[in-house]
Write a protein that holds these residues in place. Structure first.
Motif, short mmCIF file in Angstrom:
data_model
loop_
_atom_site.label_atom_id
_atom_site.label_comp_id
_atom_site.label_asym_id
_atom_site.label_seq_id
_atom_site.Cartn_x
_atom_site.Cartn_y
_atom_site.Cartn_z
N ASN A 2 -2.32 -9.69 4.57
CA ASN A 2 -1.90 -8.93 3.84
C ASN A 2 -2.84 -8.02 2.88
O ASN A 2 -2.41 -6.63 2.37
CB ASN A 2 -0.97 -9.79 2.35
N ASP A 3 -4.04 -8.35 3.07
CA ASP A 3 -4.94 -7.43 2.64
C ASP A 3 -5.28 -6.66 3.46
O ASP A 3 -5.62 -5.07 3.11
CB ASP A 3 -6.06 -8.55 2.37
N ILE A 4 -4.63 -6.70 4.62
CA ILE A 4 -4.97 -5.50 5.87
C ILE A 4 -3.90 -4.05 4.99
O ILE A 4 -3.66 -2.90 5.04
CB ILE A 4 -4.92 -5.68 7.39
N ILE A 5 -2.42 -5.07 4.73
CA ILE A 5 -1.11 -4.52 4.32
C ILE A 5 -1.29 -3.39 2.85
O ILE A 5 -1.17 -2.34 3.07
CB ILE A 5 0.03 -4.62 4.49
N LYS A 6 -2.30 -4.42 2.28
CA LYS A 6 -2.80 -3.24 1.23
C LYS A 6 -3.15 -1.89 1.93
O LYS A 6 -3.61 -0.92 0.65
CB LYS A 6 -3.32 -4.26 0.37
N HIS A 7 -4.89 -2.25 2.14
CA HIS A 7 -5.51 -1.77 2.77
C HIS A 7 -4.91 -0.07 3.29
O HIS A 7 -5.21 0.92 3.00
CB HIS A 7 -6.39 -2.02 3.74
N TYR A 8 -4.25 -0.52 4.22
CA TYR A 8 -2.91 0.71 5.49
C TYR A 8 -2.75 1.70 4.08
O TYR A 8 -2.48 2.95 4.29
CB TYR A 8 -1.96 0.17 6.04
N GLU A 9 -2.17 0.46 3.48
CA GLU A 9 -0.43 1.32 1.68
C GLU A 9 -1.64 2.15 0.60
O GLU A 9 -0.53 3.02 0.61
CB GLU A 9 -0.15 0.02 1.54
N ALA A 15 -3.44 9.82 2.41
CA ALA A 15 -3.19 10.88 2.70
C ALA A 15 -2.73 11.36 2.17
O ALA A 15 -2.42 12.63 2.39
CB ALA A 15 -2.88 9.95 4.47
N ILE A 16 -1.58 11.17 2.15
CA ILE A 16 -0.29 11.80 1.56
C ILE A 16 -0.73 12.91 0.01
O ILE A 16 -0.92 13.37 -0.10
CB ILE A 16 0.98 10.74 0.75
N MET A 34 -5.93 4.80 8.33
CA MET A 34 -4.61 4.38 8.58
C MET A 34 -4.92 4.30 9.45
O MET A 34 -4.36 2.71 9.96
CB MET A 34 -3.43 5.24 8.27
N ASN A 35 -4.95 4.66 10.69
CA ASN A 35 -4.82 4.08 12.47
C ASN A 35 -6.24 2.92 12.60
O ASN A 35 -5.71 2.21 12.97
CB ASN A 35 -5.45 5.28 13.39
#
Length: 47
Positions: A2-9, A15-16, A34-35
């Protein structure tokens, strides 16, 4: 995971934001971030 997903988002939102402002270098840095998190998600998921 979940932490990795939060960092990715978070990196995706940055980026946007940078893309809309036209800050190309910061945009590419956010894409690299992101990569990195995407690779971590794949690694965690495969194990």
């Amino acid at each position: 995971m979940n932490d990795i997903i939060k960092h990715y988002e978070t990196a995706k939102k940055k980026a946007i934001k940078f893309m809309k402002k036209g800050q190309i270098n910061a945009y590419f840095d956010a894409l690299i971030e992101m990569n990195h998190y995407k690779k971590l998600m794949i690694a965690v998921q495969s194990n």
